[in-house]
Design an enzyme around this catalytic site. Structure first.
Site, mmCIF file in Angstrom:
data_model
loop_
_atom_site.group_PDB
_atom_site.id
_atom_site.type_symbol
_atom_site.label_atom_id
_atom_site.label_comp_id
_atom_site.label_asym_id
_atom_site.label_seq_id
_atom_site.Cartn_x
_atom_site.Cartn_y
_atom_site.Cartn_z
ATOM 1 C CG HIS A 156 121.463 -23.535 -19.662
ATOM 2 N ND1 HIS A 156 121.943 -24.305 -18.640
ATOM 3 C CD2 HIS A 156 120.244 -24.032 -19.953
ATOM 4 C CE1 HIS A 156 121.042 -25.227 -18.321
ATOM 5 N NE2 HIS A 156 120.010 -25.089 -19.105
ATOM 6 C CD GLU A 186 122.158 -34.207 -24.041
ATOM 7 O OE1 GLU A 186 122.403 -35.169 -23.297
ATOM 8 O OE2 GLU A 186 121.242 -33.397 -23.813
ATOM 9 N N PRO A 212 128.908 -33.918 -24.268
ATOM 10 C CG PRO A 212 127.202 -34.481 -22.758
ATOM 11 C CD PRO A 212 127.790 -33.329 -23.523
ATOM 12 C CG PHE A 261 120.198 -24.756 -23.272
ATOM 13 C CD1 PHE A 261 120.090 -23.378 -23.422
ATOM 14 C CD2 PHE A 261 119.140 -25.445 -22.716
ATOM 15 C CE1 PHE A 261 118.955 -22.705 -23.006
ATOM 16 C CE2 PHE A 261 117.992 -24.777 -22.310
ATOM 17 C CZ PHE A 261 117.902 -23.403 -22.456
HETATM 18 C C1 LIG Z 1 122.996 -33.209 -20.538
HETATM 19 C C2 LIG Z 1 121.781 -32.337 -20.457
HETATM 20 N N1 LIG Z 1 120.888 -32.344 -21.470
HETATM 21 C C3 LIG Z 1 119.797 -31.557 -21.437
HETATM 22 C C4 LIG Z 1 119.576 -30.740 -20.373
HETATM 23 C C5 LIG Z 1 118.335 -29.845 -20.321
HETATM 24 N N2 LIG Z 1 117.472 -30.345 -19.247
HETATM 25 C C6 LIG Z 1 117.480 -29.775 -18.028
HETATM 26 S S1 LIG Z 1 116.568 -30.615 -16.936
HETATM 27 C C7 LIG Z 1 116.099 -31.747 -18.097
HETATM 28 C C8 LIG Z 1 115.215 -32.882 -17.703
HETATM 29 C C9 LIG Z 1 115.789 -33.640 -16.551
HETATM 30 O O1 LIG Z 1 114.952 -34.688 -16.224
HETATM 31 P P1 LIG Z 1 115.280 -35.690 -15.062
HETATM 32 O O2 LIG Z 1 116.678 -36.227 -15.210
HETATM 33 O O3 LIG Z 1 114.196 -36.692 -15.015
HETATM 34 O O4 LIG Z 1 115.292 -34.787 -13.744
HETATM 35 P P2 LIG Z 1 114.107 -33.880 -13.125
HETATM 36 O O5 LIG Z 1 114.360 -32.489 -13.588
HETATM 37 O O6 LIG Z 1 112.807 -34.427 -13.568
HETATM 38 O O7 LIG Z 1 114.309 -33.998 -11.659
HETATM 39 C C10 LIG Z 1 116.668 -31.445 -19.326
HETATM 40 C C11 LIG Z 1 116.445 -32.210 -20.568
HETATM 41 C C12 LIG Z 1 120.540 -30.741 -19.333
HETATM 42 N N3 LIG Z 1 120.433 -29.931 -18.259
HETATM 43 N N4 LIG Z 1 121.622 -31.543 -19.399
#
Ligand SMILES: Cc1ncc(C[n+]2csc(CCOP(=O)(O)OP(=O)(O)O)c2C)c(N)n1
Lengths: 321, 387
Positions: free
Chosen positions: A128, A59, A88, A82
């Site tokens: 969210h 972000e 951040p 969201f």
């Molecule tokens: C700071 C932030 N940005 C965006 C999101 C939306 N979001 C939720 S899960 C996700 C992907 C997460 O990927 P990863 O860190 O690889 O973990 P995984 O879910 O694959 O275990 C995103 C972009 C979030 N929860 N937090």
């Protein structure tokens, strides 16, 4: 065409990307998957991977890089997935985006848009559901926009992308798909910084915006009074004049917002009414807002944001004096 | 003369002339620690020193993770949860690592629920959490664990917890589970650097499950591996085959030892998220069936079963019986969750501050009064999945 709010976002992006090669759309999951809400659907197919970019989960870099791209002459439209994930990047908004023009005495500017769905009521997880427009509107140099209808969404988004200053575009996701209305196929703008009178009336003014517009209109319809509804549309800079003119006419006012009450946008609106229309007031200005608490998780989030009976109650209070 | 003679600066101990030489990540080879190969073969000398019961325990927990994910996805489909993120495919990565943790260690996860059960969190509370009921998280906290929804936000916090352990001389570590996506956040970088600089007992356990929603790991970063990112911060790292529960257990056991001694460690566990990112995601938009099938071929439970067979431990494992037990546990948890008493609106105002400020008290009273005066409010308050 008949479109929902999220379809209007998509249409505005298609329109402006076709009209202006400098527009670049990016963010998490916006390209290949078309965005988690499909707001950026088909943009990758139409405009290609140089202009529609899936970014890392960053972000700070999304908002900061949008600022840099804009300083370099592009028109970035960045998506924050969201609203709860903008914090951040708050630093980049405060430290850079909002100050580029001021810092460089106009030599450099940051004409960019950060779009994000905001608000509660879609049964999502923590972070969210917030409505923090008050926090963002507090940043000088940043414009904050919150449309409430598909027609305004397209026109306001086009105006935001073309605006010479950074704009935070807050999309009311609870009503992303709740209704359709006629949205012109062609290019048009709804100017930033102009509120609109969404419903005319003579007894009491209700000021509201974004996700709160449908419950406000519902309450206005049910009220035993002739309610005028002002849709602020742009939170910052605020069109106080339209609000004040309406209050001068009706003599009563209610402000409705989803975000927490204390230190919120509502307080500022009341202050402006006091500044400009105190002598016209026949009753204290009422506020109907979210509570000064985090938005509850999904099992109780429906209690959090104002529903029509709460707004109606405030209208009745204002009318009872 | 300045004492800072450039060529004598420690960073310039080795100087080179001629064309500038670039240091590239290709100069660094990062191995992936593995014990049981995909074909089921292994060297007995490498097998971690566990007894038969522990070997079987690992299998049971992996199965718990799989069954829990399946049941949660299925009740979500019935409208009994808001959304859910399955961990199918990551069982070895999750269980092998969590099995090394001690009760006083703190655990902050992104995607990993069973480790919380391993610490004593009741399944019921996890169901409540995914139903959006704050109470679930109370027992998480009581068992030194939490779930972070804002990706990467927990890493600085874990650095702080570890710092506290260091200051108080406690014999425990703080562990952050994170995803490949999380390694791109500013918070992650600041936390890893900070923990490294202060030398606090923090373990950063990154499950590289190949995707962050739709973004593949190779689009997430230009780095060849995630493990090597830690090196930039002076932190030691290890990369492990996340489909091999014994390799994960082995690597994290050693990592935990180092961490305990004040040397934070970063672990990259290479694994795969078999299901959608969450129940609201459509993975067919960004990944191919062939890819999924290829990873299915390295299913962590299958690989471990082959090991157990070779060791003669499989015969003692009643797979179907264990599944039945876990299903029964889930059924009981679901029933308990369903029986969770509906809460009053005072819950919204509780725990914002230690003491309810007068303005919050006022908002609570006004709202209670409104709900009494205007019962039509409930027409607008949607029926949620049963508490
Ligand atoms: C700071 C932030 N940005 C965006 C999101 C939306 N979001 C939720 S899960 C996700 C992907 C997460 O990927 P990863 O860190 O690889 O973990 P995984 O879910 O694959 O275990 C995103 C972009 C979030 N929860 N937090």
């Amino acid at each position: 065409m008949q479109a929902t709010i999220v379809e209007a976002v998509n249409d505005a992006l298609h329109t402006e990307m076709a009209a202006d090669d400098d527009v670049v759309v990016f963010g998490e999951d916006v390209a290949a998957s078309g965005g988690v809400f499909r707001a950026t659907d088909e943009l990758l197919e139409e405009f290609g991977g140089d202009r529609v970019v899936d970014t890392p989960l960053s972000e700070i870099a999304i908002v900061g890089a949008a600022t840099g791209l804009a300083m370099y002459g592009y028109r970035p439209v960045a998506e924050i997935q969201f609203s709860g994930f903008l914090p951040p990047a708050f630093d980049q908004l405060v430290t850079n985006a909002s100050r580029v023009r001021w810092r460089t005495r106009g030599a450099l500017t940051a004409p960019m848009v950060v779009r994000m769905p905001y608000g509660a009521g879609v049964r999502a997880l923590e972070h969210h559901s917030e409505s923090m427009e008050g926090a963002y509107a507090h940043i000088p140099g940043l414009k904050v926009v919150a449309p409430s209808t598909p027609h305004d969404t397209k026109g306001l988004l086009l105006a935001s992308i073309r605006d010479p200053d950074p704009v935070l575009f807050m999309e009311p996701k609870r009503i992303y798909r709740s209704f359709r209305e006629e949205v012109p196929e062609e290019d048009y703008e709804v100017p930033l910084g102009e509120a609109t009178v969404r419903r005319e009336g003579s007894d009491v003014t209700v000021v509201s915006w974004g996700s709160m517009m449908p419950p406000t209109l519902e309450a206005a319809d049910e009220a035993d009074a002739d309610v005028e509804v002002v849709d602020l549309r742009t939170i910052s800079p605020m069109d106080a004049e339209t609000v004040v003119e309406s209050v001068k006419k009706t003599g009563r006012a209610v402000v409705v917002h989803e975000g927490p009450r204390s230190h919120g946008v509502g307080g500022d609106i009341v202050a402006r009414i006091n500044d400009e229309a105190l002598m016209y007031l026949e009753a204290p200005v009422e506020r109907v807002t979210g509570f000064d608490t985090p938005v509850p998780l999904l099992s109780m989030e429906d209690y959090y944001f104002p529903h029509p009976p709460r707004i109606l109650d405030a209208i009745e209070d204002a009318m009872s004096v | 003369m300045s004492e800072n003679v450039p060529t004598e600066h420690p960073a310039n101990a080795a100087v080179s002339a001629g064309d500038p030489r670039f240091l590239s990540q290709d100069d660094l080879s990062v191995d992936t620690h593995q014990i049981v190969a995909p074909d089921g073969t292994y060297d007995a000398a490498d097998v971690p020193d566990l007894d038969a019961e522990q070997f079987q325990d690992l299998y049971r927990w992996m199965l718990t993770d799989r069954v829990f994910s399946r049941r949660m996805v299925s009740i979500q489909r019935r409208g009994e949860l808001g959304t859910f993120g399955s961990t199918r495919g990551q069982e070895a990565s999750i269980i092998g690592s969590a099995y090394t943790l001690q009760p006083d260690d703190w655990l902050y996860v992104g995607r990993a629920w069973t480790p919380m059960f391993m610490r004593g969190v009741p399944m019921k509370d996890m169901i409540l959490f995914w139903r959006g009921i704050e109470e679930g998280q109370q027992s998480f906290a009581e068992h030194n664990c939490q779930i972070a929804i804002s990706i990467g936000s927990h890493l600085p916090l874990v650095a702080g917890l570890a710092w506290g352990m260091d200051l108080s001389g406690d014999d425990a570590i703080a562990t952050a589970y994170l995803g490949d996506g999380a390694t791109s956040t500013g918070a992650a970088h600041e936390a890893i650097n900070f923990a490294g600089a202060l030398g606090v007992p923090a373990l950063f356990y990154c499950q590289n499950n190949q995707y962050a929603i739709s973004l593949s790991a190779d689009q997430q970063t230009a780095a060849n591996t995630l493990a090597q990112k830690a090196l930039a911060y002076g932190m030691d790292a290890i990369r492990v085959d996340g489909q091999d529960v014994l390799a994960v257990y082995d690597a994290v056991t050693e990592a935990r030892e180092r961490v305990r001694n004040g040397e934070p460690v970063f672990v990259e566990s290479v694994t795969y998220r078999m299901d959608a990112h969450t129940t609201s995601d459509d993975p067919t938009r960004y990944r191919s069936d062939e890819e999924v099938v290829a990873w299915e071929a390295v299913d962590p439970l299958e690989r471990y079963r082959e090991f157990l067979e070779s060791e003669g431990l499989w015969a003692d494992i009643d797979h179907d019986g264990i599944v039945e037990e876990i299903e029964a546990e889930f059924d009981a948890a679901l029933e308990e969750a369903n029986a969770f008493a509906e809460r009053g609106i005072e819950e919204i105002f509780a725990h914002v501050y230690a003491e309810l400020p007068p303005e919050l008290q006022r908002q609570f009273e006004e709202f209670s009064d409104l709900l009494e005066r205007r019962p039509e409010m409930y027409d607008h308050i949607e029926q949620r999945p049963k508490g």
